[in-house]
Design an enzyme around this catalytic site. Structure first.
Site, PDB file in Angstrom:
ATOM      1  N   GLY A 333      -0.905  -5.137 -10.488  1.00  0.00           N
ATOM      2  CA  GLY A 333      -0.055  -4.496  -9.500  1.00  0.00           C
ATOM      3  C   GLY A 333      -0.586  -4.688  -8.101  1.00  0.00           C
ATOM      4  N   GLY A 336       1.053  -0.770  -1.212  1.00  0.00           N
ATOM      5  CA  GLY A 336       0.598  -0.465   0.132  1.00  0.00           C
ATOM      6  C   GLY A 336      -0.853  -0.039   0.196  1.00  0.00           C
ATOM      7  N   VAL A 340      -4.271  -3.623  -7.895  1.00  0.00           N
ATOM      8  CA  VAL A 340      -4.702  -2.962  -9.117  1.00  0.00           C
ATOM      9  C   VAL A 340      -5.014  -4.026 -10.162  1.00  0.00           C
ATOM     10  CG1 VAL A 340      -4.120  -1.281 -10.905  1.00  0.00           C
ATOM     11  CG2 VAL A 340      -3.225  -0.998  -8.587  1.00  0.00           C
ATOM     12  N   ASP A 450       4.073   9.820  -0.303  1.00  0.00           N
ATOM     13  CA  ASP A 450       4.626   8.492  -0.600  1.00  0.00           C
ATOM     14  C   ASP A 450       5.169   8.435  -2.029  1.00  0.00           C
ATOM     15  OD1 ASP A 450       5.368   5.921   0.091  1.00  0.00           O
ATOM     16  OD2 ASP A 450       3.429   5.033  -0.427  1.00  0.00           O
TER      17      ASP A 450
END
Length: 632
Positions: A333, A336, A340, A450
């Site tokens: 992944g 922002g 990952v 977020d």
């Protein structure tokens, strides 16, 4: 009726004898819910004759050792009687029968009608003159009585730790019970901040299916969740029962080993627990012989680093090695906050390693403070922090690994259309519970800032886990995040935060509403869609509001969903709750705990309760937001 009265008198005498022998498992003699049918029997004499015979048969079955569930029917003449009874599995045979006798005496008040059901803490009894509930466990016929939650009058003195313990315990038995052979679980859990122990059970009727049991307990869990921080609560339905209490109501040796039923890897976890009981000498010998190998091959805890309640501080080079130098093939992944990577550490545990993109001087100090804070957060709907590293060129977090990936993949990515409505609702509800914990149940209020679909990860059972909470201050400036002071994603961010930098927990409430609309519609919030109604193109929130004003908001639902898979009224209610979360001004938005309550109890919403949201188109936000933030 005279026959029934004779039976009741004899039953009361036997009930008194049974109760007198009670010890820790004393049978409650007070019904907690009694419901009578609405129709009179066609022939009183034949109906009560059949009823007495049915009750005798049920009692005879429960007199057998190890029998906790009984069914019987008598179909003579025109007034058939179908009956069932169930005791909690922690009762002895004598106490089970005694509870049944009390239940029989309680239904005497329903003598003029042809059906009744009564619940006690230790058992329940139901009889009707129809067989839908008797033969078909999928029937929804429940004589018009909705599932009920009953909460205690006293609250816990330390609600934060108490709530967390109860929630985790109920969550575990909610998952485990449908997977057991007898659809019953009893378990305990100690509150971390005190010597208190929580006792809890869950039980479904034995002639039901695993899926129906799971759905029933999902509702039961939601009802009990709203009881917290009450020190006891129970929820009753005609298909299941769930209860928790700080006061023991079964013995410690009557618990169920739920570990094998919680996860697919339960058997391996069980073997670990059993293995831990091996002699200390053998364990130390094995540890010594393997220490050097693990020292070379596995990431290790820094001996000089502090620990936050079992969360490890890893050496950078060990995590670097576990991710093959943060190779592309191990990357799962990118967002922002950073990239990952999938890694295997500590005894072959699969984890996710997040490499944060941070470039300012005070980052390490802030990172240490933030890591200490979020490592203490424990909730089934929040991604758990397992460790961190701050001694290399990048700051790293070690997190739970979610093989299913993020929610957005299931809404508009490669797995689009695979989520049914039940799974979507559970995801919406889980996100709400996770945010409520961050805002109100943890000892420090945490505002995520977020919330978006790709920050929601799914476990093997499609339960949501919110990721990246507590990391807003590390948000880099890019095209989606217009200021280092502003941490959010365009399309999901509340107008007051995007334009004026006004930050409260209601910013998360707004974002939750947007994500809920995405889950319902299967559509990105930033996607423009042509609206044939007004001959205009709209973003998701605008379209949802326009459909709501026309009272046709059911049309927002994802076309990939099977129409037989959901009830339109339920979907419309969830859309209305989502719109409530996006209202302006901020004060009109509910708190996340109120959202959880509305989702739990099916709160009815009137159209006048919802005001129009403030619409800010994503392509026009950058200029407005930057200008506004420069004034801060």
């Amino acid at each position: 009726m005279a026959v029934l009265l004779v039976v009741v008198v004899s039953i009361l005498m036997m009930s008194e004898f049974g109760t007198s022998q009670s010890n820790n498992n004393s049978t409650s003699s007070t019904p907690i819910r009694l419901s009578c049918g609405s129709n009179a029997a066609m022939s009183s004499s034949s109906f009560f004759s059949n009823l007495n015979s049915t009750i005798d048969q049920l009692r005879s079955q429960l007199l057998n050792n190890g029998v906790y569930y009984a069914r019987a029917q008598n179909l003579r003449n025109e007034d058939s009687v179908y009956g069932l009874a169930q005791c909690r599995n922690y009762l002895s045979t004598a106490h089970c029968v005694a509870c049944f006798d009390v239940a029989v005496s309680a239904v005497e008040s329903c003598s003029s009608v042809n059906g009744a059901n009564v619940f006690l803490d230790d058992c329940f009894l139901r009889y009707e003159n129809f067989n839908e509930f008797y033969d078909n466990p999928q029937t929804t016929m429940d004589v018009g009585v909705a599932p009920t939650g009953i909460c205690g009058n006293h609250s816990a003195s330390q609600p934060t730790s108490f709530n967390q313990t109860v929630e985790e315990l109920l969550s575990d038995i909610q998952i485990a019970t449908p997977r057991t052979s007898n659809l019953y679980v009893a378990s305990t859990r100690q509150v971390s901040s005190s010597n208190a122990t929580i006792y809890a059970i869950a039980q479904c009727v034995e002639n039901t299916t695993q899926a129906i049991c799971q759905n029933c307990l999902d509702t039961a869990y939601n009802n009990l969740y709203s009881c917290l921080p009450s020190m006891e609560g129970r929820t009753i339905d005609l298909g299941c029962f769930m209860r928790y209490s700080e006061t023991p109501f079964f013995q410690d040796n009557q618990t169920t080993n739920i570990i094998p039923f919680l996860h697919q890897g339960g058997s391996s976890k069980l073997s670990i627990i059993v293995g831990a009981s091996v002699g200390v000498g053998i364990f130390l010998l094995i540890l010594a012989s393997s220490f050097w190998y693990k020292l070379r091959k596995k990431p290790k805890k820094d001996e000089d680093a502090s620990q936050f309640q079992g969360v490890k501080n890893y050496r950078y080079e060990d995590l670097q090695s576990a991710t093959h130098n943060f190779s592309e093939e191990h990357r799962v992944g990118k967002g922002g906050y950073g990239e990952v990577f999938k890694a295997i550490i500590d005894d072959e545990n699969v984890v996710a390693v997040k490499k944060l993109h941070v470039s300012y001087g005070k980052a390490i100090t802030e990172f240490n403070n933030e890591a200490q804070l979020i490592s203490n957060v424990r909730h089934r709907n929040l991604l758990q922090v397992l460790g961190w590293s701050n001694n290399g060129p990048e700051l790293l977090l070690v997190l739970e690994y979610m093989p299913q990936g993020s929610l957005d993949k299931f809404l508009w990515g490669e797995k689009r259309g695979t989520l049914n409505w039940r799974q979507r609702f559970d995801i919406i509800f889980g996100i709400a519970r996770g945010l409520a914990h961050l805002h109100e149940e943890f000892h420090v209020k945490i505002i995520h800032r977020d919330i978006k679909s790709n920050n929601i990860l799914l476990d093997d059972y499609f339960q949501p886990k919110i990721a990246d909470f507590g990391l807003a201050r590390f948000q880099p400036e890019d095209q989606s995040h217009v200021s280092t002071r502003f941490a959010g994603t365009l399309g999901y961010t509340a107008p007051e935060y995007a334009t004026r930098g006004h930050l409260t927990e209601k910013v998360d409430t707004y974002s939750f509403g947007i994500v809920a609309l995405e889950i319902i519609s299967g559509r990105r919030c930033t996607e423009v869609k042509f609206d044939g109604l007004d001959n205009d193109s709209n973003y998701l929130l605008e379209q949802a509001w326009q459909l709501y004003e026309k009272e046709i908001h059911i049309e927002l639902i994802d076309e990939a969903l099977d129409q037989n898979d959901y009830e339109e009224e339920h979907v419309m209610k969830i859309i209305e709750i989502a719109l409530m979360c996006t209202q302006s001004p901020v004060t009109l938005r509910p708190s996340m705990s109120e959202v959880v309550l509305m989702l739990s109890i099916g709160h009815s919403l009137g159209r006048k309760q919802i005001t129009r949201p403030t619409f800010i188109h994503p392509e026009r936000r950058v200029h407005v937001e930057t200008k506004g933030l420069q004034k801060m």
